[in-house]
Design a protein around this motif. Structure first.
Motif, PDB file in Angstrom:
ATOM      1  N   ARG A   1       0.805  -1.224   0.000  1.00 14.20           N
ATOM      2  CA  ARG A   1       0.000   0.000   0.000  1.00 14.20           C
ATOM      3  C   ARG A   1       0.844   1.283   0.000  1.00 14.20           C
ATOM      4  NH1 ARG A   1      -3.070   0.534   5.923  1.00 14.20           N
ATOM      5  NH2 ARG A   1      -1.413  -0.328   7.169  1.00 14.20           N
ATOM      6  N   SER A   2       1.776   1.379  -0.940  1.00 13.88           N
ATOM      7  CA  SER A   2       2.562   2.606  -1.081  1.00 13.88           C
ATOM      8  C   SER A   2       1.646   3.754  -1.484  1.00 13.88           C
ATOM      9  CB  SER A   2       3.641   2.419  -2.155  1.00 13.88           C
ATOM     10  OG  SER A   2       4.650   1.562  -1.677  1.00 13.88           O
ATOM     11  N   CYS A   3       1.727   4.858  -0.765  1.00 15.53           N
ATOM     12  CA  CYS A   3       0.861   6.003  -1.052  1.00 15.53           C
ATOM     13  C   CYS A   3       1.363   7.198  -0.241  1.00 15.53           C
ATOM     14  CB  CYS A   3      -0.585   5.653  -0.677  1.00 15.53           C
ATOM     15  SG  CYS A   3      -1.786   6.882  -1.178  1.00 15.53           S
ATOM     16  N   ILE A   4       1.930   8.161  -0.942  1.00 14.95           N
ATOM     17  CA  ILE A   4       2.591   9.276  -0.258  1.00 14.95           C
ATOM     18  C   ILE A   4       2.054  10.586  -0.812  1.00 14.95           C
ATOM     19  CG2 ILE A   4       4.844  10.383   0.169  1.00 14.95           C
ATOM     20  CD1 ILE A   4       6.089   7.597  -0.661  1.00 14.95           C
ATOM     21  N   MET A   5       1.731  11.526   0.078  1.00 12.07           N
ATOM     22  CA  MET A   5       1.311  12.841  -0.413  1.00 12.07           C
ATOM     23  C   MET A   5       2.454  13.843  -0.249  1.00 12.07           C
ATOM     24  SD  MET A   5      -1.861  15.268   0.661  1.00 12.07           S
ATOM     25  CE  MET A   5      -3.152  14.448  -0.248  1.00 12.07           C
TER      26      MET A   5
ATOM     27  N   LYS B   1      -1.209  19.666  -4.178  1.00 10.32           N
ATOM     28  CA  LYS B   1      -1.095  18.382  -3.462  1.00 10.32           C
ATOM     29  C   LYS B   1      -1.040  17.265  -4.494  1.00 10.32           C
ATOM     30  CE  LYS B   1      -3.737  19.560   0.704  1.00 10.32           C
ATOM     31  NZ  LYS B   1      -2.662  19.629   1.675  1.00 10.32           N
ATOM     32  N   ILE B   2       0.030  16.473  -4.441  1.00  8.95           N
ATOM     33  CA  ILE B   2       0.097  15.335  -5.364  1.00  8.95           C
ATOM     34  C   ILE B   2       0.304  14.039  -4.571  1.00  8.95           C
ATOM     35  CG2 ILE B   2       1.024  16.693  -7.283  1.00  8.95           C
ATOM     36  CD1 ILE B   2       3.796  15.387  -6.653  1.00  8.95           C
ATOM     37  N   LEU B   3      -0.124  12.939  -5.190  1.00  5.54           N
ATOM     38  CA  LEU B   3       0.143  11.623  -4.588  1.00  5.54           C
ATOM     39  C   LEU B   3       1.229  10.936  -5.386  1.00  5.54           C
ATOM     40  CD1 LEU B   3      -3.065   9.543  -3.736  1.00  5.54           C
ATOM     41  CD2 LEU B   3      -1.538  10.739  -2.168  1.00  5.54           C
ATOM     42  N   LEU B   4       2.158  10.301  -4.683  1.00  4.58           N
ATOM     43  CA  LEU B   4       3.109   9.405  -5.321  1.00  4.58           C
ATOM     44  C   LEU B   4       2.612   7.999  -5.014  1.00  4.58           C
ATOM     45  CD1 LEU B   4       6.478  11.036  -4.162  1.00  4.58           C
ATOM     46  CD2 LEU B   4       5.162  11.519  -6.228  1.00  4.58           C
ATOM     47  N   ASP B   5       2.212   7.269  -6.034  1.00  7.64           N
ATOM     48  CA  ASP B   5       1.695   5.910  -5.910  1.00  7.64           C
ATOM     49  C   ASP B   5       0.379   5.851  -5.150  1.00  7.64           C
ATOM     50  OD1 ASP B   5       3.668   4.800  -7.420  1.00  7.64           O
ATOM     51  OD2 ASP B   5       4.899   4.135  -5.730  1.00  7.64           O
TER      52      ASP B   5
ATOM     53  N   ILE C   1      -8.774  13.120  -0.187  1.00  6.70           N
ATOM     54  CA  ILE C   1      -8.793  12.672  -1.593  1.00  6.70           C
ATOM     55  C   ILE C   1      -9.289  13.795  -2.510  1.00  6.70           C
ATOM     56  CG2 ILE C   1      -9.919  11.051  -3.206  1.00  6.70           C
ATOM     57  CD1 ILE C   1      -9.836   9.000  -0.870  1.00  6.70           C
ATOM     58  N   LYS C   2     -10.280  14.539  -2.028  1.00  3.70           N
ATOM     59  CA  LYS C   2     -10.862  15.619  -2.854  1.00  3.70           C
ATOM     60  C   LYS C   2      -9.845  16.708  -3.184  1.00  3.70           C
ATOM     61  CE  LYS C   2     -15.666  15.051  -1.559  1.00  3.70           C
ATOM     62  NZ  LYS C   2     -15.907  14.710  -0.146  1.00  3.70           N
ATOM     63  N   ASN C   3      -8.820  16.836  -2.324  1.00  6.54           N
ATOM     64  CA  ASN C   3      -7.843  17.919  -2.530  1.00  6.54           C
ATOM     65  C   ASN C   3      -6.646  17.539  -3.396  1.00  6.54           C
ATOM     66  OD1 ASN C   3      -9.320  19.652  -0.911  1.00  6.54           O
ATOM     67  ND2 ASN C   3      -8.390  18.820   0.951  1.00  6.54           N
ATOM     68  N   ILE C   4      -6.598  16.287  -3.878  1.00  8.12           N
ATOM     69  CA  ILE C   4      -5.420  15.854  -4.644  1.00  8.12           C
ATOM     70  C   ILE C   4      -5.484  16.425  -6.062  1.00  8.12           C
ATOM     71  CG2 ILE C   4      -4.126  13.857  -5.511  1.00  8.12           C
ATOM     72  CD1 ILE C   4      -5.546  12.223  -3.270  1.00  8.12           C
ATOM     73  N   ASP C   5      -4.405  17.064  -6.499  1.00  5.99           N
ATOM     74  CA  ASP C   5      -4.386  17.686  -7.833  1.00  5.99           C
ATOM     75  C   ASP C   5      -3.889  16.743  -8.918  1.00  5.99           C
ATOM     76  OD1 ASP C   5      -5.180  20.369  -6.959  1.00  5.99           O
ATOM     77  OD2 ASP C   5      -3.263  20.326  -5.882  1.00  5.99           O
ATOM     78  N   ALA C   6      -3.046  15.773  -8.564  1.00  2.62           N
ATOM     79  CA  ALA C   6      -2.542  14.823  -9.572  1.00  2.62           C
ATOM     80  C   ALA C   6      -1.942  13.623  -8.855  1.00  2.62           C
ATOM     81  CB  ALA C   6      -1.469  15.474 -10.446  1.00  2.62           C
ATOM     82  N   ILE C   7      -1.895  12.503  -9.587  1.00  2.00           N
ATOM     83  CA  ILE C   7      -1.255  11.297  -9.038  1.00  2.00           C
ATOM     84  C   ILE C   7      -0.121  10.893  -9.982  1.00  2.00           C
ATOM     85  CG2 ILE C   7      -1.588   8.891  -8.345  1.00  2.00           C
ATOM     86  CD1 ILE C   7      -4.528   9.495  -7.868  1.00  2.00           C
TER      87      ILE C   7
END
Ligand SMILES: [Zn+2]
Ligand SMILES: [Zn+2]
Length: 436
Positions: free
Chosen positions: A14-18, A25-29, A48-54
């Motif tokens: 479950r890799s998931c980094i903001m 705000k971006i997510l890595l994985d 989740i609603k605030n994430i601009d890109a993954i």
């Protein structure tokens, strides 16, 4: 910049980094953790609603399997990854969704996700709002990348999963000319004792065990992830059969490995130059080797079991958490002449790990089975070992901070002790925000 870990904190999975700035705000994985109980990143719906890109480092499910969940929870922005990563994600996610139909995702979720994917090229600066992002080859599987994120003042480099040495198909990670003050590194094999033997030594032992089995008409199961290890092990076996060093016995290839093999073939431009020229300059295409017998119908499986011949079966899943390997194991486990050869990482809580630890009774489809076949482990890993992991910070100019992720807690502590001599090191904690 701020860094927050929603998973892979003290665990592999479950890799998931903001990563966030005041503006972005971006997510890595965005991965999940497979095992007896599936686990997801600990991220609340508001966030989740605030994430601009993954940005996805590579296609393994522990780095991308959460994408359908994010989409269902309202994430509708772009998902960036390399071309091969996007293609492999499609194969792996479609299989995952088929096996997990009870999760009730909307019908065309994969198509919807596809409309969000955008290709990102290796080694080109990509401007995203106030950030500059760069993908760098990571040497782990086809399309895998380290991700560098800069806000103009500071730079963070995230390894995803990384391998520094060249393999039969890929070059090692390209760590030339990287400057960053913060590194987020995987630590799968970060323990003091995680030093892999030389490849030649492993190859010799593996050949011996296979040739020995070939004499006794026994069958060998090699469970493998569909992506990465499977292709490497197939090319290894093919090379040694062709050179006469390995007995010519059938190699059955079952499961998604076949689809992924085709993706590797048409993305061969992302593989090593030597492999590309071998295909271009000669008639021989190892992707289509006659040594591989593709299992394209289920009834062939019974034929393979019943046929009085030695053979090798390369199949999914790599940690025996499901897939065709369960059928083969249930039929072949009771015979002490057969072998199970483990070549990849076996996570805690998986059947693969239990077998590696010597368990002698297993249950498959409610039937209890005595395990008599021999279980052998060979390190043909797609991950950096401890020695390689120690090299990574030395290659990054200006490095000050290291966050350790994607590792078992004992190993993380051992690596922390080593890195702390020179750097400011933290073992990433779940749901904790750090400022760098
Ligand atoms: Zn991986
Ligand atoms: Zn991983």
């Amino acid at each position: 910049m701020k860094i927050k870990f929603f998973g892979a904190a003290g665990e592999v999975g479950r890799s998931c980094i903001m990563i966030s700035t005041d503006k972005t705000k971006i997510l890595l994985d965005s991965g999940i953790k497979l095992g007896k109980n599936e686990e997801y990143p600990v991220i609340d719906d508001e966030e989740i609603k605030n994430i601009d890109a993954i940005f996805i480092s590579h296609a393994h499910i522990d780095h991308c399997g959460f994408l359908p969940f994010l989409y269902s929870k309202g994430y509708k922005n772009s998902i960036f990854a390399t071309k091969p990563t996007i293609e492999i994600i499609n194969v792996l996610l479609s299989d995952y969704l088929r096996l997990n139909s009870d999760l009730n995702f909307e019908k065309n979720i994969l198509n919807s996700l596809n409309s969000r994917f955008k290709i990102i090229d290796y080694k080109k600066d990509f401007k995203f709002r106030d950030l500059t992002i760069k993908f760098i080859p990571a040497g782990h599987i086809l399309g895998s990348a380290l991700i560098s994120i800069s806000d103009g003042k500071n730079t963070i480099v995230y390894t995803g999963d990384i391998n520094l040495l060249k393999t039969r198909l890929l070059n090692g990670a390209d760590l030339k000319n990287i400057a960053a003050d913060t590194l987020i590194t995987e630590t799968t094999y970060g323990g003091d004792k995680d030093i892999f033997p030389e490849e030649k030594q492993v190859a010799n032992q593996l050949l011996n065990t296979i040739n020995e089995s070939a004499k006794t008409n026994s069958k060998i199961i090699i469970p493998s992830f569909a992506v990465g290890r499977a292709q490497e092990i197939l090319f290894f076996l093919d090379d040694y059969i062709n050179s006469g060093m390995m007995q010519k016995i059938p190699i059955y290839v079952d499961g998604m490995i076949n689809k992924v093999l085709r993706i590797y073939r048409h993305n061969v431009i992302f593989c090593r130059k030597e492999l590309q020229s071998r295909i271009l300059m000669s008639d021989y295409d190892p992707f289509k080797s006659k040594n591989f017998k593709i299992v394209d119908r289920k009834n062939i499986r019974n034929y393979i079991i019943a046929k009085d011949e030695p053979c090798i079966i390369v199949t999914t899943s790599g940690m025996l958490t499901g897939g065709p390997v369960m059928f083969y194991l249930s039929k072949l486990a009771q015979n002490e002449n057969n072998k199970l050869i483990l070549v990849g990482y076996q996570a805690q809580g998986t059947l693969g790990r239990d077998l590696q630890d010597g368990i002698n009774k297993i249950t498959i489809n409610n039937a209890e089975i005595d395990v008599k076949l021999k279980v052998e482990t060979f390190h043909i890993s797609a991950h950096a070992d401890r020695k390689q992991l120690e090299q990574i910070p030395l290659k990054i100019r200006g490095l000050k901070n290291i966050f350790l992720v994607h590792g078992e807690i004992g190993k993380l502590q051992q690596l922390e002790a080593q890195f702390s001599k020179k750097y400011n090191v933290k073992i990433a904690q779940l749901n904790t925000e750090y400022e760098v």
